[in-house]
Design a protein around this motif. Structure first.
Motif, PDB file in Angstrom:
ATOM      1  N   CYS A  76       0.848  -1.202   0.000  1.00  0.00           N
ATOM      2  CA  CYS A  76       0.000   0.000   0.000  1.00  0.00           C
ATOM      3  C   CYS A  76       0.881   1.248   0.000  1.00  0.00           C
ATOM      4  O   CYS A  76       0.607   2.236  -0.684  1.00  0.00           O
ATOM      5  CB  CYS A  76      -0.888   0.054   1.239  1.00  0.00           C
ATOM      6  SG  CYS A  76      -1.887  -1.404   1.550  1.00  0.00           S
ATOM      7  N   CYS A  79       2.229   3.463  -3.054  1.00  0.00           N
ATOM      8  CA  CYS A  79       1.451   4.571  -3.619  1.00  0.00           C
ATOM      9  C   CYS A  79       0.997   5.542  -2.535  1.00  0.00           C
ATOM     10  O   CYS A  79       0.451   6.598  -2.842  1.00  0.00           O
ATOM     11  CB  CYS A  79       0.223   4.047  -4.356  1.00  0.00           C
ATOM     12  SG  CYS A  79       0.623   2.926  -5.700  1.00  0.00           S
ATOM     13  N   HIS A  80       1.190   5.161  -1.272  1.00  0.00           N
ATOM     14  CA  HIS A  80       0.739   6.014  -0.161  1.00  0.00           C
ATOM     15  C   HIS A  80       1.910   6.147   0.814  1.00  0.00           C
ATOM     16  O   HIS A  80       2.002   5.411   1.803  1.00  0.00           O
ATOM     17  CB  HIS A  80      -0.465   5.385   0.539  1.00  0.00           C
ATOM     18  CG  HIS A  80      -1.687   5.215  -0.336  1.00  0.00           C
ATOM     19  ND1 HIS A  80      -2.490   6.269  -0.730  1.00  0.00           N
ATOM     20  CD2 HIS A  80      -2.254   4.114  -0.892  1.00  0.00           C
ATOM     21  CE1 HIS A  80      -3.487   5.826  -1.484  1.00  0.00           C
ATOM     22  NE2 HIS A  80      -3.368   4.507  -1.604  1.00  0.00           N
ATOM     23  N   ARG A 103      -6.335   7.221 -12.249  1.00  0.00           N
ATOM     24  CA  ARG A 103      -6.463   8.368 -11.345  1.00  0.00           C
ATOM     25  C   ARG A 103      -5.243   8.558 -10.446  1.00  0.00           C
ATOM     26  O   ARG A 103      -4.394   7.688 -10.308  1.00  0.00           O
ATOM     27  CB  ARG A 103      -7.740   8.232 -10.505  1.00  0.00           C
ATOM     28  CG  ARG A 103      -8.992   8.582 -11.289  1.00  0.00           C
ATOM     29  CD  ARG A 103     -10.268   8.305 -10.537  1.00  0.00           C
ATOM     30  NE  ARG A 103     -10.506   6.890 -10.307  1.00  0.00           N
ATOM     31  CZ  ARG A 103     -10.958   6.026 -11.217  1.00  0.00           C
ATOM     32  NH1 ARG A 103     -11.237   6.431 -12.437  1.00  0.00           N
ATOM     33  NH2 ARG A 103     -11.127   4.756 -10.918  1.00  0.00           N
ATOM     34  N   GLN A 106      -4.696   9.044  -3.738  1.00  0.00           N
ATOM     35  CA  GLN A 106      -5.124  10.047  -2.761  1.00  0.00           C
ATOM     36  C   GLN A 106      -4.306   9.968  -1.480  1.00  0.00           C
ATOM     37  O   GLN A 106      -3.873   8.892  -1.073  1.00  0.00           O
ATOM     38  CB  GLN A 106      -6.609   9.823  -2.440  1.00  0.00           C
ATOM     39  CG  GLN A 106      -7.481  10.168  -3.636  1.00  0.00           C
ATOM     40  CD  GLN A 106      -8.904   9.686  -3.467  1.00  0.00           C
ATOM     41  OE1 GLN A 106      -9.138   8.545  -3.117  1.00  0.00           O
ATOM     42  NE2 GLN A 106      -9.844  10.568  -3.709  1.00  0.00           N
ATOM     43  N   HIS A 114     -13.957  10.335   6.110  1.00  0.00           N
ATOM     44  CA  HIS A 114     -14.646  10.579   4.836  1.00  0.00           C
ATOM     45  C   HIS A 114     -15.958   9.789   4.782  1.00  0.00           C
ATOM     46  O   HIS A 114     -15.980   8.606   5.100  1.00  0.00           O
ATOM     47  CB  HIS A 114     -13.782  10.122   3.651  1.00  0.00           C
ATOM     48  CG  HIS A 114     -12.521  10.918   3.455  1.00  0.00           C
ATOM     49  ND1 HIS A 114     -12.407  12.242   3.792  1.00  0.00           N
ATOM     50  CD2 HIS A 114     -11.329  10.572   2.910  1.00  0.00           C
ATOM     51  CE1 HIS A 114     -11.188  12.673   3.475  1.00  0.00           C
ATOM     52  NE2 HIS A 114     -10.515  11.676   2.953  1.00  0.00           N
ATOM     53  N   LEU A 117     -15.366   7.010  -0.039  1.00  0.00           N
ATOM     54  CA  LEU A 117     -13.946   6.914  -0.360  1.00  0.00           C
ATOM     55  C   LEU A 117     -13.742   6.957  -1.865  1.00  0.00           C
ATOM     56  O   LEU A 117     -14.683   6.738  -2.633  1.00  0.00           O
ATOM     57  CB  LEU A 117     -13.385   5.625   0.235  1.00  0.00           C
ATOM     58  CG  LEU A 117     -13.508   5.644   1.771  1.00  0.00           C
ATOM     59  CD1 LEU A 117     -13.447   4.245   2.347  1.00  0.00           C
ATOM     60  CD2 LEU A 117     -12.454   6.538   2.389  1.00  0.00           C
ATOM     61  N   ASN A 118     -12.501   7.258  -2.246  1.00  0.00           N
ATOM     62  CA  ASN A 118     -12.099   7.397  -3.652  1.00  0.00           C
ATOM     63  C   ASN A 118     -12.594   8.728  -4.228  1.00  0.00           C
ATOM     64  O   ASN A 118     -13.305   9.482  -3.573  1.00  0.00           O
ATOM     65  CB  ASN A 118     -12.560   6.218  -4.506  1.00  0.00           C
ATOM     66  CG  ASN A 118     -11.962   4.902  -4.002  1.00  0.00           C
ATOM     67  OD1 ASN A 118     -10.869   4.890  -3.458  1.00  0.00           O
ATOM     68  ND2 ASN A 118     -12.682   3.813  -4.173  1.00  0.00           N
ATOM     69  N   TRP A 119     -12.198   9.000  -5.466  1.00  0.00           N
ATOM     70  CA  TRP A 119     -12.486  10.310  -6.048  1.00  0.00           C
ATOM     71  C   TRP A 119     -13.970  10.510  -6.341  1.00  0.00           C
ATOM     72  O   TRP A 119     -14.483  11.620  -6.242  1.00  0.00           O
ATOM     73  CB  TRP A 119     -11.687  10.490  -7.349  1.00  0.00           C
ATOM     74  CG  TRP A 119     -10.262  10.853  -7.109  1.00  0.00           C
ATOM     75  CD1 TRP A 119      -9.180  10.019  -7.200  1.00  0.00           C
ATOM     76  CD2 TRP A 119      -9.741  12.141  -6.729  1.00  0.00           C
ATOM     77  NE1 TRP A 119      -8.033  10.720  -6.897  1.00  0.00           N
ATOM     78  CE2 TRP A 119      -8.344  12.019  -6.616  1.00  0.00           C
ATOM     79  CE3 TRP A 119     -10.330  13.382  -6.485  1.00  0.00           C
ATOM     80  CZ2 TRP A 119      -7.518  13.090  -6.265  1.00  0.00           C
ATOM     81  CZ3 TRP A 119      -9.509  14.448  -6.137  1.00  0.00           C
ATOM     82  CH2 TRP A 119      -8.130  14.291  -6.026  1.00  0.00           C
ATOM     83  N   GLN A 130     -13.058  -0.571   0.726  1.00  0.00           N
ATOM     84  CA  GLN A 130     -12.242   0.165  -0.243  1.00  0.00           C
ATOM     85  C   GLN A 130     -10.972  -0.591  -0.615  1.00  0.00           C
ATOM     86  O   GLN A 130     -10.589  -0.660  -1.770  1.00  0.00           O
ATOM     87  CB  GLN A 130     -11.882   1.548   0.328  1.00  0.00           C
ATOM     88  CG  GLN A 130     -11.228   2.502  -0.677  1.00  0.00           C
ATOM     89  CD  GLN A 130      -9.759   2.223  -0.944  1.00  0.00           C
ATOM     90  OE1 GLN A 130      -9.049   1.671  -0.124  1.00  0.00           O
ATOM     91  NE2 GLN A 130      -9.308   2.603  -2.136  1.00  0.00           N
ATOM     92  N   GLU A 142      -3.281  -3.223  -9.312  1.00  0.00           N
ATOM     93  CA  GLU A 142      -2.514  -2.453  -8.340  1.00  0.00           C
ATOM     94  C   GLU A 142      -1.613  -3.440  -7.603  1.00  0.00           C
ATOM     95  O   GLU A 142      -0.523  -3.736  -8.046  1.00  0.00           O
ATOM     96  CB  GLU A 142      -3.456  -1.667  -7.426  1.00  0.00           C
ATOM     97  CG  GLU A 142      -4.233  -0.601  -8.216  1.00  0.00           C
ATOM     98  CD  GLU A 142      -5.196   0.205  -7.381  1.00  0.00           C
ATOM     99  OE1 GLU A 142      -4.748   0.946  -6.493  1.00  0.00           O
ATOM    100  OE2 GLU A 142      -6.422   0.086  -7.607  1.00  0.00           O
ATOM    101  N   GLU A 191      -5.428   2.288   9.159  1.00  0.00           N
ATOM    102  CA  GLU A 191      -5.771   3.515   8.420  1.00  0.00           C
ATOM    103  C   GLU A 191      -6.578   4.486   9.280  1.00  0.00           C
ATOM    104  O   GLU A 191      -6.435   5.702   9.147  1.00  0.00           O
ATOM    105  CB  GLU A 191      -6.574   3.174   7.160  1.00  0.00           C
ATOM    106  CG  GLU A 191      -5.775   2.442   6.096  1.00  0.00           C
ATOM    107  CD  GLU A 191      -6.620   2.209   4.858  1.00  0.00           C
ATOM    108  OE1 GLU A 191      -6.500   3.010   3.926  1.00  0.00           O
ATOM    109  OE2 GLU A 191      -7.407   1.249   4.817  1.00  0.00           O
ATOM    110  N   ARG A 289     -15.499  14.114  -5.668  1.00  0.00           N
ATOM    111  CA  ARG A 289     -15.514  14.523  -4.266  1.00  0.00           C
ATOM    112  C   ARG A 289     -14.551  15.692  -4.080  1.00  0.00           C
ATOM    113  O   ARG A 289     -13.431  15.659  -4.588  1.00  0.00           O
ATOM    114  CB  ARG A 289     -15.062  13.341  -3.392  1.00  0.00           C
ATOM    115  CG  ARG A 289     -15.418  13.465  -1.931  1.00  0.00           C
ATOM    116  CD  ARG A 289     -14.822  12.323  -1.130  1.00  0.00           C
ATOM    117  NE  ARG A 289     -13.362  12.435  -1.106  1.00  0.00           N
ATOM    118  CZ  ARG A 289     -12.543  11.507  -0.598  1.00  0.00           C
ATOM    119  NH1 ARG A 289     -13.032  10.389  -0.098  1.00  0.00           N
ATOM    120  NH2 ARG A 289     -11.251  11.686  -0.595  1.00  0.00           N
TER     121      ARG A 289
END
Ligand code: HEC
Ligand code: HEC
Length: 386
Positions: A76, A79-80, A103, A106, A114, A117-119, A130, A142, A191, A289
């Motif tokens: 994870c 990318c984060h 995309r 985030q 939130h 979740l996601n855009w 998610q 991914e 998270e 969002r």
């Protein structure tokens, strides 16, 4: 908070002089104590995934473990990344097999708060749900776990002497602690702890620091009727989808900001047409969002497709009331997009206003958050794990 447990067949004592085999220090399984900024309620926690200290620590390990991808190259955190407030600073994310995600990845600060979740995904409402997408998705790949390798990936965790007792501690009393369901639950619990509320702005609210004149002007603009930013980014998380355990109505609003208007039809490029991708309702075209603006200085490039490189350029975009794409496949004047949120056309910004707003946005950077050892890579000291 850490208790010493003797693991498996090893009966070595706690602490010094451990003999052959492994004596692993495990976190004790205690209920989670939130340490939250003043005035914040705890986030929503699903009833079937209560927080505990062992689970959060397990989730941190899984979040950073590249064994959790099919080919062992990504976690994870690929990318984060913590240093970037848990994003990757690429315009578009890149998966474990090299496939490009449509995309922008985030950031994960305060992600537990939130509503969706996601855009642009009104259907994604829990972190447990998610993260199945980055784990198992095939379009795009991914982490690349699939039917062919999912047993093998789990077997990698079973073979590690560290994981089975950690799963047993985190999911005590359950028949099969080490399972995909529990992988998801542990990562989600971790998270939920990613809380960022120690920026200069927060310290200003707490009366601990004074903002500069330009930052103060930017703040007034942000929350005022000329720039209108707070109409969509006004929650404590600087968005308009802020949900806590005590919130009764969870707003899930999405906006078209006028980034595109292909051929004057109002269309956005596929597969990034926002909520429309799910609902196929034309009025949902281009609706995304409103992003949280916490740590925004660290998370460039911006927007769902990473198509705006700097904060200055984002402010130019708002000052123009949208984006005119002059030529190419996506040509069209986004300022005239028929589905654009009417607020965007009402934004009025001069050059000085834009730089004041950028100065204010930079007060939202939380250096404690990006250096907090509780959120950091537990394998960093020993990158040679199998
Ligand atoms: C290949 C890069 C990549 C990997 C690996 C990855 N993510 Fe993401 N993440 C993204 C992208 C891109 C998005 C935006 C997805 C969208 O809107 O469709 C995202 C969105 C998210 C979100 C939503 C954030 C928000 O503000 O709503 C969460 C939570 C998240 N990822 C957690 C994870 C977890 C947990 C893992 C590991 C199991 C993971 N990600 C692995 C790229 C990645
Ligand atoms: C009508 C609602 C609305 C208003 C008003 C608004 N925004 Fe946004 N903002 C959004 C949405 C929606 C996005 C994501 C758009 C996308 O990616 O397609 C966004 C994205 C952003 C981003 C990029 C975030 C990221 O992580 O990529 C920044 C920065 C931003 N807005 C700042 C501002 C500022 C500063 C103002 C005031 C001048 C403002 N916004 C006014 C809705 C709004």
């Amino acid at each position: 908070m850490f208790a010493c447990l003797a693991v498996a067949t090893t009966f070595a004592g706690c602490g010094g002089g451990s003999t052959a085999g492994s004596t692993i220090e495990l976190p004790a399984t205690e209920p989670w104590q939130w340490s939250l900024p003043a005035g914040w309620s705890p986030p929503v926690v699903p009833e079937n995934n209560p927080m505990n200290t062992a689970k959060v620590e397990l989730g941190r390990r899984l979040f950073y473990d590249t064994r959790l991808s099919g080919n062992g190259t990504q976690s994870c955190a690929s990318c984060h990344a913590q240093a970037s407030a848990f994003t990757d600073n690429r315009a578009l994310a890149r998966g474990s097999t090299g496939e490009i995600h449509p995309r922008n990845a985030q950031p994960l600060a305060n992600v537990a708060y939130h509503s969706t979740l996601n855009w642009a995904d009104p259907a994604a409402t829990t972190l447990e749900q998610q993260l199945l997408a980055p784990l198992f998705n095939v379009h795009p790949v991914e982490l690349g776990v699939n039917d062919g390798n999912r047993d093998e990936v789990l077997a990698r965790l079973r073979r590690d002497p560290d994981y089975p007792p950690r799963f047993a501690a985190a999911f005590a009393g359950l028949p099969e602690p080490l399972s995909w369901d529990h992988v998801a639950k542990a990562i989600a619990a971790f998270e939920r702890t990613l809380i960022s509320a120690d920026s200069r702005y927060d310290r200003h609210l707490a009366g601990q620091v004074t903002l500069t004149d330009t930052e103060t002007r930017g703040m007034r603009l942000f929350f005022g009727d000329q720039a209108l930013c707070s109409r969509c980014h006004g929650s404590p998380n600087f968005n308009d989808q802020f949900r806590t355990a005590t919130t009764t109505d969870a707003p899930a609003v999405f906006h078209n900001t006028g980034l595109f208007n292909i051929g004057g039809t109002g269309a956005y490029p596929e597969p990034n047409r926002g909520v429309y991708e799910l609902t196929r309702k034309i009025t949902d075209m281009g609706r995304f969002r409103a992003a949280s603006l916490r740590n925004i200085e660290l998370t460039a490039p911006y927007m769902h497709d990473g198509s705006i490189g700097t904060l200055e350029a984002v402010l130019d975009f708002y000052a123009d009331g949208g984006r005119n794409v002059g030529n190419g496949l996506y040509a069209g004047d986004g300022r005239l997009n028929p589905y654009k949120d009417p607020l965007i056309s009402q934004i009025r910004l001069q050059a000085q206003d834009k730089s004041d707003l950028v100065a204010f946005l930079k007060t939202l950077t939380d250096y404690t958050f990006i250096s907090n050892p509780q959120f950091s890579d537990p394998f960093a000291a020993n990158k040679s794990h199998p």
